[in-house]
Design a protein around this motif. Structure first.
Motif, PDB file in Angstrom:
ATOM      1  N   THR A  63       0.223  11.593  -1.391  1.00 59.96           N
ATOM      2  CA  THR A  63       0.910  11.186  -2.194  1.00 59.96           C
ATOM      3  C   THR A  63       1.213  12.380  -3.055  1.00 59.96           C
ATOM      4  O   THR A  63       0.579  12.170  -3.322  1.00 59.96           O
ATOM      5  CB  THR A  63       0.694   9.384  -2.649  1.00 59.96           C
ATOM      6  OG1 THR A  63       0.460   9.007  -1.580  1.00 59.96           O
ATOM      7  CG2 THR A  63       2.415   9.755  -3.052  1.00 59.96           C
ATOM      8  N   ASN A  95      -2.116   7.323  -1.376  1.00 57.79           N
ATOM      9  CA  ASN A  95      -3.343   7.971  -0.833  1.00 57.79           C
ATOM     10  C   ASN A  95      -3.328   9.182  -1.186  1.00 57.79           C
ATOM     11  O   ASN A  95      -2.261   9.744  -2.022  1.00 57.79           O
ATOM     12  CB  ASN A  95      -3.008   7.505   0.674  1.00 57.79           C
ATOM     13  CG  ASN A  95      -1.690   8.497   1.623  1.00 57.79           C
ATOM     14  OD1 ASN A  95      -1.864   9.433   1.159  1.00 57.79           O
ATOM     15  ND2 ASN A  95      -1.860   7.832   2.545  1.00 57.79           N
ATOM     16  N   TYR A  96      -4.531   9.300  -0.691  1.00 52.44           N
ATOM     17  CA  TYR A  96      -4.964  11.551  -1.448  1.00 52.44           C
ATOM     18  C   TYR A  96      -3.477  12.492  -0.831  1.00 52.44           C
ATOM     19  O   TYR A  96      -3.262  13.248  -1.378  1.00 52.44           O
ATOM     20  CB  TYR A  96      -5.791  11.390  -0.801  1.00 52.44           C
ATOM     21  CG  TYR A  96      -6.311  11.597   0.733  1.00 52.44           C
ATOM     22  CD1 TYR A  96      -5.503  12.767   1.555  1.00 52.44           C
ATOM     23  CD2 TYR A  96      -6.199  10.324   1.203  1.00 52.44           C
ATOM     24  CE1 TYR A  96      -6.221  12.817   2.854  1.00 52.44           C
ATOM     25  CE2 TYR A  96      -6.514  10.895   2.758  1.00 52.44           C
ATOM     26  CZ  TYR A  96      -6.614  11.558   3.664  1.00 52.44           C
ATOM     27  OH  TYR A  96      -6.796  11.580   4.493  1.00 52.44           O
ATOM     28  N   GLU A 140      -1.851  -0.766  -4.158  1.00 49.71           N
ATOM     29  CA  GLU A 140      -2.677  -0.184  -3.588  1.00 49.71           C
ATOM     30  C   GLU A 140      -2.663   1.217  -3.738  1.00 49.71           C
ATOM     31  O   GLU A 140      -1.495   1.781  -3.034  1.00 49.71           O
ATOM     32  CB  GLU A 140      -2.827  -1.001  -2.567  1.00 49.71           C
ATOM     33  CG  GLU A 140      -4.507  -1.045  -1.820  1.00 49.71           C
ATOM     34  CD  GLU A 140      -4.930  -1.821  -1.025  1.00 49.71           C
ATOM     35  OE1 GLU A 140      -4.601  -2.702  -0.468  1.00 49.71           O
ATOM     36  OE2 GLU A 140      -4.943  -0.587   0.390  1.00 49.71           O
ATOM     37  N   ILE A 141      -3.668   2.012  -3.399  1.00 48.06           N
ATOM     38  CA  ILE A 141      -4.602   3.106  -3.906  1.00 48.06           C
ATOM     39  C   ILE A 141      -5.371   3.744  -2.959  1.00 48.06           C
ATOM     40  O   ILE A 141      -6.474   3.308  -3.623  1.00 48.06           O
ATOM     41  CB  ILE A 141      -4.343   3.829  -4.677  1.00 48.06           C
ATOM     42  CG1 ILE A 141      -2.967   3.626  -6.203  1.00 48.06           C
ATOM     43  CG2 ILE A 141      -4.970   5.801  -4.605  1.00 48.06           C
ATOM     44  CD1 ILE A 141      -3.269   4.726  -7.192  1.00 48.06           C
ATOM     45  N   ASP A 142      -5.329   4.054  -2.084  1.00 44.45           N
ATOM     46  CA  ASP A 142      -6.557   4.540  -0.393  1.00 44.45           C
ATOM     47  C   ASP A 142      -7.380   5.652  -1.482  1.00 44.45           C
ATOM     48  O   ASP A 142      -6.348   6.624  -1.093  1.00 44.45           O
ATOM     49  CB  ASP A 142      -5.740   4.007   0.658  1.00 44.45           C
ATOM     50  CG  ASP A 142      -7.086   5.073   1.433  1.00 44.45           C
ATOM     51  OD1 ASP A 142      -8.610   5.031   1.425  1.00 44.45           O
ATOM     52  OD2 ASP A 142      -6.896   4.860   2.791  1.00 44.45           O
ATOM     53  N   CYS A 143      -7.720   5.721  -1.793  1.00 39.10           N
ATOM     54  CA  CYS A 143      -9.191   7.041  -2.647  1.00 39.10           C
ATOM     55  C   CYS A 143      -8.984   8.125  -1.215  1.00 39.10           C
ATOM     56  O   CYS A 143      -9.628   9.107  -0.917  1.00 39.10           O
ATOM     57  CB  CYS A 143     -10.218   6.763  -3.783  1.00 39.10           C
ATOM     58  SG  CYS A 143      -8.872   5.703  -4.796  1.00 39.10           S
ATOM     59  N   GLY A 144      -9.268   7.260  -0.212  1.00 37.61           N
ATOM     60  CA  GLY A 144      -9.558   8.133   0.778  1.00 37.61           C
ATOM     61  C   GLY A 144     -11.138   8.795   0.803  1.00 37.61           C
ATOM     62  O   GLY A 144     -12.128   9.879   1.310  1.00 37.61           O
ATOM     63  N   LYS A 179      -8.975   1.284  -3.334  1.00 38.41           N
ATOM     64  CA  LYS A 179      -9.779   1.302  -2.161  1.00 38.41           C
ATOM     65  C   LYS A 179     -10.687   2.300  -1.918  1.00 38.41           C
ATOM     66  O   LYS A 179     -10.344   3.713  -2.510  1.00 38.41           O
ATOM     67  CB  LYS A 179      -9.076   0.891  -1.040  1.00 38.41           C
ATOM     68  CG  LYS A 179      -9.061  -0.749  -1.110  1.00 38.41           C
ATOM     69  CD  LYS A 179      -9.184  -1.750  -1.018  1.00 38.41           C
ATOM     70  CE  LYS A 179      -8.000  -2.894  -1.027  1.00 38.41           C
ATOM     71  NZ  LYS A 179      -8.820  -3.615   0.042  1.00 38.41           N
ATOM     72  N   ASN A 180     -11.743   2.493  -1.322  1.00 35.23           N
ATOM     73  CA  ASN A 180     -12.624   3.089  -0.680  1.00 35.23           C
ATOM     74  C   ASN A 180     -12.388   4.444  -2.388  1.00 35.23           C
ATOM     75  O   ASN A 180     -12.060   5.652  -2.261  1.00 35.23           O
ATOM     76  CB  ASN A 180     -12.178   3.912   0.181  1.00 35.23           C
ATOM     77  CG  ASN A 180     -11.687   3.471   1.040  1.00 35.23           C
ATOM     78  OD1 ASN A 180     -12.503   2.538   1.671  1.00 35.23           O
ATOM     79  ND2 ASN A 180     -10.424   3.218   1.946  1.00 35.23           N
ATOM     80  N   THR A 188       1.089  -1.314  -0.162  1.00 30.32           N
ATOM     81  CA  THR A 188      -0.340   0.181   0.122  1.00 30.32           C
ATOM     82  C   THR A 188       0.587   1.369  -0.100  1.00 30.32           C
ATOM     83  O   THR A 188       1.565   1.909   0.692  1.00 30.32           O
ATOM     84  CB  THR A 188      -0.302   0.270   1.114  1.00 30.32           C
ATOM     85  OG1 THR A 188      -1.829  -0.979   1.151  1.00 30.32           O
ATOM     86  CG2 THR A 188      -1.759   1.409   1.211  1.00 30.32           C
TER      87      THR A 188
END
Length: 192
Positions: A13, A10-11, A29-33, A60-61, A7
């Motif tokens: 980065t 994310n937002y 994996e990218i967490d879009c929040g 994700k998200n 992971t």
């Protein structure tokens, strides 16, 4: 995820850090929040990561981020947990794309839907939606496999199925990318 994944994005980065963060990884994996990451920013991250050799994106998200995968180089897989936003997967070529239901961190259920104009003029290997789609799904798509588990909106698969002309597959796009605009026009005039 496999050993060669992490992971990493994310937002928060910065785009300048993406290439180094994904170096050597095939799957990220990218967490879009949920609502923290814009679709344009997410798509820019994905393009940078794809240029570094990433082959599988696990998002994700996802909650309405638009333009997901649009313009991404062929051969990748995109796994989306949540709801794809407008104009996602438009003009893609030879990608595997799947949406899945998810439960957001605030405990809200999302059935893996997709919004308007998903897969417009696309040529995916396959584009599978776990939930429902809105208007213009897969419209003008020359080829590819499209599946929707739920319902479809208006004008879905409008004028689809013509196929990709083989002459387009023969074009060396790398040569065209480095040409000036007048050079591209001149080159196209000589091809016809």
């Amino acid at each position: 995820m496999s050993e060669a994944s992490a992971t990493v994005l994310n937002y928060m980065t910065p785009l300048d850090n993406v290439a180094n963060a994904v170096s050597g990884l095939k799957e990220i994996e990218i967490d879009c929040g949920v609502l923290e990451l814009s679709g344009q920013y997410l798509n820019a991250m994905m393009k940078i990561a794809r240029a570094q050799g990433v082959e599988h994106f696990i998002l994700k998200n996802v909650c309405g981020q638009n333009l997901i995968g649009t313009g991404l180089e062929p051969g990748a897989r995109i796994t989306i947990h949540g709801m794809m936003g407008n104009h996602s997967c438009a003009f893609v070529d030879r990608l595997h794309i799947n949406t899945y239901p998810t439960r957001f961190p605030n405990d809200i259920w999302c059935p893996g839907d997709a919004q308007v104009a998903i897969g417009t003029s696309a040529n995916p290997v396959e584009l599978n939606i776990a939930g429902s789609v809105d208007d213009l799904f897969a419209s003008y798509a020359p080829s590819g496999r499209f599946r929707v588990a739920g319902q479809g909106g208006n004008r879905c698969v409008l004028r689809a199925g013509a196929g990709i002309p083989e002459v387009w597959r023969e074009v060396d796009y790398n040569r065209i990318k480095c040409m000036s605009e007048p050079g591209r026009i001149e080159g196209m005039l000589h091809r016809s």
